[in-house]
Design an enzyme around this catalytic site. Structure first.
Site, PDB file in Angstrom:
ATOM      1  N   GLY A  28       0.822  -1.110   0.227  1.00  0.00           N
ATOM      2  CA  GLY A  28       0.034  -0.049  -0.140  1.00  0.00           C
ATOM      3  C   GLY A  28       0.794   1.237  -0.022  1.00  0.00           C
ATOM      4  N   SER A  31       0.646   8.484   2.627  1.00  0.00           N
ATOM      5  CA  SER A  31       1.100   9.988   2.207  1.00  0.00           C
ATOM      6  C   SER A  31       2.408  10.394   1.909  1.00  0.00           C
ATOM      7  CB  SER A  31       0.326  11.192   3.262  1.00  0.00           C
ATOM      8  OG  SER A  31      -0.812  10.652   3.838  1.00  0.00           O
ATOM      9  N   PHE A  32       3.155   9.492   2.875  1.00  0.00           N
ATOM     10  CA  PHE A  32       4.738  10.070   2.653  1.00  0.00           C
ATOM     11  C   PHE A  32       5.524   8.732   2.404  1.00  0.00           C
ATOM     12  CE2 PHE A  32       2.714  13.518   4.787  1.00  0.00           C
ATOM     13  CZ  PHE A  32       3.300  14.427   4.220  1.00  0.00           C
ATOM     14  N   VAL A  35       4.580   0.884   1.419  1.00  0.00           N
ATOM     15  CA  VAL A  35       4.750  -0.181   2.504  1.00  0.00           C
ATOM     16  C   VAL A  35       4.920  -1.426   1.289  1.00  0.00           C
ATOM     17  CG1 VAL A  35       3.978  -1.525   4.374  1.00  0.00           C
ATOM     18  CG2 VAL A  35       3.612   0.875   4.302  1.00  0.00           C
ATOM     19  N   LYS A  50       8.222  -0.313   5.725  1.00  0.00           N
ATOM     20  CA  LYS A  50       7.619   1.250   5.292  1.00  0.00           C
ATOM     21  C   LYS A  50       8.908   2.016   4.558  1.00  0.00           C
ATOM     22  CE  LYS A  50       4.985   4.597   7.617  1.00  0.00           C
ATOM     23  NZ  LYS A  50       4.184   4.853   8.670  1.00  0.00           N
ATOM     24  N   ASP A 146      -3.853   9.469  16.255  1.00  0.00           N
ATOM     25  CA  ASP A 146      -4.248   9.293  15.023  1.00  0.00           C
ATOM     26  C   ASP A 146      -5.056   7.958  15.018  1.00  0.00           C
ATOM     27  OD1 ASP A 146      -4.710   9.929  12.537  1.00  0.00           O
ATOM     28  OD2 ASP A 146      -2.905   9.408  11.618  1.00  0.00           O
ATOM     29  N   ASN A 151      -5.794   2.725  11.163  1.00  0.00           N
ATOM     30  CA  ASN A 151      -4.668   2.470  11.628  1.00  0.00           C
ATOM     31  C   ASN A 151      -4.694   1.155  12.601  1.00  0.00           C
ATOM     32  OD1 ASN A 151      -3.203   4.403  10.368  1.00  0.00           O
ATOM     33  ND2 ASN A 151      -3.598   6.007  11.866  1.00  0.00           N
TER      34      ASN A 151
HETATM   35  N1  LIG Z   1       2.791  -3.824   9.191  1.00  0.00           N
HETATM   36  C1  LIG Z   1       1.789  -3.795   8.393  1.00  0.00           C
HETATM   37  N2  LIG Z   1       1.598  -5.047   7.768  1.00  0.00           N
HETATM   38  C2  LIG Z   1       0.814  -4.982   6.924  1.00  0.00           C
HETATM   39  N3  LIG Z   1      -0.031  -3.736   6.049  1.00  0.00           N
HETATM   40  C3  LIG Z   1       0.455  -2.689   6.604  1.00  0.00           C
HETATM   41  C4  LIG Z   1       1.602  -2.515   7.565  1.00  0.00           C
HETATM   42  N4  LIG Z   1       1.727  -1.353   7.874  1.00  0.00           N
HETATM   43  C5  LIG Z   1       1.096  -0.653   6.912  1.00  0.00           C
HETATM   44  N5  LIG Z   1       0.426  -1.470   6.031  1.00  0.00           N
HETATM   45  C6  LIG Z   1      -0.656  -1.118   4.883  1.00  0.00           C
HETATM   46  O1  LIG Z   1       0.082  -0.524   3.969  1.00  0.00           O
HETATM   47  C7  LIG Z   1      -0.277   0.836   3.702  1.00  0.00           C
HETATM   48  C8  LIG Z   1       0.224   2.039   3.906  1.00  0.00           C
HETATM   49  O2  LIG Z   1       0.293   2.210   5.314  1.00  0.00           O
HETATM   50  P1  LIG Z   1       1.085   3.547   5.861  1.00  0.00           P
HETATM   51  O3  LIG Z   1       1.138   3.425   7.356  1.00  0.00           O
HETATM   52  O4  LIG Z   1       2.311   3.955   5.203  1.00  0.00           O
HETATM   53  O5  LIG Z   1      -0.084   4.510   5.327  1.00  0.00           O
HETATM   54  P2  LIG Z   1      -1.382   5.053   5.570  1.00  0.00           P
HETATM   55  O6  LIG Z   1      -1.822   4.982   7.123  1.00  0.00           O
HETATM   56  O7  LIG Z   1      -2.280   4.284   4.802  1.00  0.00           O
HETATM   57  O8  LIG Z   1      -1.675   6.586   5.093  1.00  0.00           O
HETATM   58  P3  LIG Z   1      -0.926   7.838   5.939  1.00  0.00           P
HETATM   59  O9  LIG Z   1       0.641   7.801   5.990  1.00  0.00           O
HETATM   60  O10 LIG Z   1      -1.520   8.671   5.114  1.00  0.00           O
HETATM   61  O11 LIG Z   1      -1.519   7.888   7.288  1.00  0.00           O
HETATM   62  C9  LIG Z   1      -2.039   0.677   4.452  1.00  0.00           C
HETATM   63  O12 LIG Z   1      -2.626   0.239   3.606  1.00  0.00           O
HETATM   64  C10 LIG Z   1      -1.590  -0.360   5.592  1.00  0.00           C
HETATM   65  O13 LIG Z   1      -2.732  -1.084   5.787  1.00  0.00           O
END
Ligand SMILES: Nc1ncnc2c1ncn2[C@@H]1O[C@H](COP(=O)(O)OP(=O)(O)OP(=O)(O)O)[C@@H](O)[C@H]1O
Length: 299
Positions: A28, A31-32, A35, A50, A146, A151
């Site tokens: 996924g 914003s910045f 992953v 990430k 948040d 999340n």
């Molecule tokens: N540890 C993890 N295991 C599985 N999927 C993950 C994990 N961490 C993040 N993801 C998935 O990766 C994607 C991007 O996550 P990330 O936390 O970078 O951004 P976000 O929370 O979607 O956006 P923002 O940075 O705008 O808050 C999301 O769909 C999230 O569910």
């Protein structure tokens, strides 16, 4: 040698190597960050990496502060319902946070896709884990800032097991607080989950705003959508006024609703949490002791 090892693991199609992690695919984009799913070649375990662009961090002071806080906090905490930070790696272009991989997706998608099948007992189980996790953070003098359905990741991907373990993630806005002077002034987080004082006051107690967000999450788990959302035709000001006044309702019981009616106890807990005045909101301990939540058979 490495290629042989990867082939032996059945992984000839990795797209890149980051340290001893073979990247398999993009999970996924935030914003910045991006992953990616990868395999730790030292123990054949799946991990989520990430990746944050170093260039982006150089140009964006807030992002830089957020990422370093996220690393500091994840290194400090250790809880079964919080995604663990396993490693950090810097490549020439990215800072990479190697995280425990959580395969079940976001609670947001789970509620959207399976709302009708989620029982109130399951909501109770999920909410209980969440309240315990936030209690652990607050006792460690950390606020998340948040808390939202996106999340909260789920460990299992099957559609209906009643024992779903949550994993709280995204500590980019989290921070340590001094419990003797907990008031903060920087507003952050998603508007739909923002407490009234984040909109109307000059400072706020992050523990109380986290508790408000828990109330929003509980409402969404029970009802299937958020209590405050800027609807078509509604101005931003009207949307904010609704939040400031804690002006929300539960939908009227509908006999064709497959999910059934929401219990009065559950509604009572939401109403107690979503109070305009932060000091009137219950403590996390009081939330755990509320009749609706305390009736849970902890599995
Ligand atoms: N540890 C993890 N295991 C599985 N999927 C993950 C994990 N961490 C993040 N993801 C998935 O990766 C994607 C991007 O996550 P990330 O936390 O970078 O951004 P976000 O929370 O979607 O956006 P923002 O940075 O705008 O808050 C999301 O769909 C999230 O569910």
């Amino acid at each position: 040698m490495l290629q042989q090892r990867l082939t032996k693991l059945g992984l000839p199609n990795y797209s890149e190597l980051i340290g001893h992690y073979a990247v398999l695919k993009l999970i996924g984009t935030g914003s910045f960050s991006e992953v990616k799913l990868a395999i730790d070649l030292e123990n054949c375990r799946e991990v989520a990496i990430k990746m944050i662009s170093l260039k982006e961090m150089q140009d964006n002071e807030c992002l830089k502060t957020g990422v370093s806080r996220e690393i500091q906090i994840l290194e400090y905490i250790n809880h079964p319902n919080i995604v663990s930070l396993l490693d950090t790696i810097e490549t020439p272009t990215h800072l990479c946070l190697v995280l425990e991989y959580v395969p079940g997706g976001e609670l947001f998608d789970y509620v959207n896709d399976y709302y009708e099948k989620i029982t109130e007992d399951e909501v109770k189980q999920i909410f209980y884990e969440l309240v315990n996790t936030v209690s652990y953070l607050h006792e460690s003098n950390i606020i998340h800032r948040d808390l939202k359905l996106e999340n909260i990741l789920l460990e299992s991907s099957e559609s209906s097991p009643n024992k779903k373990r949550i994993k709280l993630t995204d500590f980019g806005l989290a921070r340590f607080i001094d419990p003797k002077s907990p008031l903060l002034t920087t507003r952050c987080g998603s508007e739909e989950y923002a407490a009234p004082e984040l909109i109307s006051a000059s400072s706020y107690d992050g523990r109380k705003t986290d508790i408000w967000s828990l109330g929003i999450i509980l409402y969404a788990l029970l009802v299937g959508y958020l209590p405050f959302n800027q609807e078509a035709g509604q101005t931003r000001k009207q949307f904010f006024i609704k939040i400031i006044k804690a002006d929300f309702k539960f939908p009227k019981p509908n006999p064709v609703d497959k999910r059934g009616t929401i219990s009065e106890d559950a509604k009572d807990l939401v109403k107690k949490i979503l109070q305009t005045m932060p000091e009137r909101r219950p403590s996390l301990e009081a939330i755990k002791n509320h009749p609706w939540l305390s009736s849970l058979n902890v599995m």
